[in-house]
Design a protein around this motif. Structure first.
Motif, PDB file in Angstrom:
ATOM      1  N   GLY A  19       0.812  -1.206   0.000  1.00 28.05           N
ATOM      2  CA  GLY A  19       0.000   0.000   0.000  1.00 28.05           C
ATOM      3  C   GLY A  19       0.848   1.260   0.000  1.00 28.05           C
ATOM      4  N   ASP A  90      -3.322  -3.780  -5.417  1.00 28.81           N
ATOM      5  CA  ASP A  90      -2.664  -3.997  -4.130  1.00 28.81           C
ATOM      6  C   ASP A  90      -3.615  -4.828  -3.270  1.00 28.81           C
ATOM      7  N   ARG A 176      -4.999  -0.796  13.269  1.00 27.98           N
ATOM      8  CA  ARG A 176      -6.015  -1.584  12.580  1.00 27.98           C
ATOM      9  C   ARG A 176      -6.453  -2.732  13.469  1.00 27.98           C
TER      10      ARG A 176
HETATM   11 MG    MG Z   1      -2.448  -2.954   2.384  1.00 29.15          MG
END
Ligand code: MG
Ligand code: ATP
Length: 235
Positions: A19, A90, A176
């Motif tokens: 990313g 991605d 996350r």
């Molecule tokens: Mg990623």
């Protein structure tokens, strides 16, 4: 204009920097990025029907079904009216079925006017875990920029608290939900169970596969990618 579309597929474990590199390519080379992970998380916060279906799967590190991912990707591809210099995929395709369906979708929309190149990123599992445990991401789901607590110089502090905020849009940075050790291990093992099959598929279909050393700092990875790219069949 040649009309050729360059599709570049990043294949690498979580935390490899897919990313991050894709984002740099968008900023500096005007490419377009499709991150199915980012799209999934947008659905979850927007509580769309799809988002509600996939929320728990994502939190536990499992893949969502091929059919749901493909539906999402198809919609994205249709909305991409003006395609830029190149498109980076991605986090997609993740399985051989997804790869086969991608080929079908591309052939349907672009006939023969596209190239596919694969960029392989390898990273030791212990480095993956270390990186993801230090990762913070922008809580603004249209941004989702990625930072590391190991490199807070790149983030900035909110004026009147110690809260880290995004250097790009100033929203708070958060961890996350799937960046916790057991889920990271699950994601790694799912990745490993699909990666060789996926790479074999692209080898068998004659697509070039390039290796990128992602154990180095981001700028080095970008530089190496630019070198690689110049040797690609890409523009
Ligand atoms: Mg990623
Ligand atoms: P990283 O963001 O570090 O590259 P990752 O590859 O594990 O790590 P994402 O790509 O952000 O994470 O994906 C997060 C979650 O979204 C996955 O664990 C999975 O549940 C879902 N997902 C994303 N892309 C796909 C896909 N192509 N097929 C199935 N599930 C997917």
């Amino acid at each position: 204009m040649s009309g050729m579309k360059d599709i570049v597929i990043f294949i690498g474990p979580p935390g490899a920097g897919k990313g991050t590199l894709a984002r740099l390519c968008c900023e500096r080379m005007n490419w377009t990025q499709l991150s199915t992970g980012d799209l999934c998380r947008q659905h979850v916060v927007q509580k769309t029907e799809l988002g509600q279906q996939i929320d728990l799967l994502i939190k536990s590190g499992k893949l969502i079904s091929d059919s749901l991912v493909l539906e999402m990707v198809k919609k994205w591809l249709q909305e991409q009216l003006t395609w830029s210099e190149g498109i980076i995929l991605d986090g997609f395709p993740r399985t051989q079925v997804q790869a086969e369906m991608l080929d079908l979708m591309l052939r349907e929309t672009l006939q023969d006017s596209y190239t596919i190149s694969v960029v392989k990123m390898e990273l030791d599992p212990d480095i993956v875990v270390r990186r993801l445990m230090a990762r913070v991401v922008c809580s603004n789901k249209t941004c989702q920029a990625v930072f590391s607590t190991k490199n807070i110089a790149k983030t900035k502090k909110n004026n009147d608290s110690d809260e880290l905020v995004c250097a790009e849009c100033s929203s708070p940075l958060v961890r996350r939900a799937d960046d916790v050790e057991p889920v990271i291990c699950e994601r790694l093992s799912i990745y490993q169970s699909h990666a060789s099959q996926l790479l074999d598929y692209y080898k068998a279909s004659g697509r070039p596969i390039y290796s990128l050393d992602v154990a180095q700092p981001v700028e080095g990875v970008f530089e190496q990618f630019v070198h690689l790219k110049n040797g690609f069949n890409l523009r």
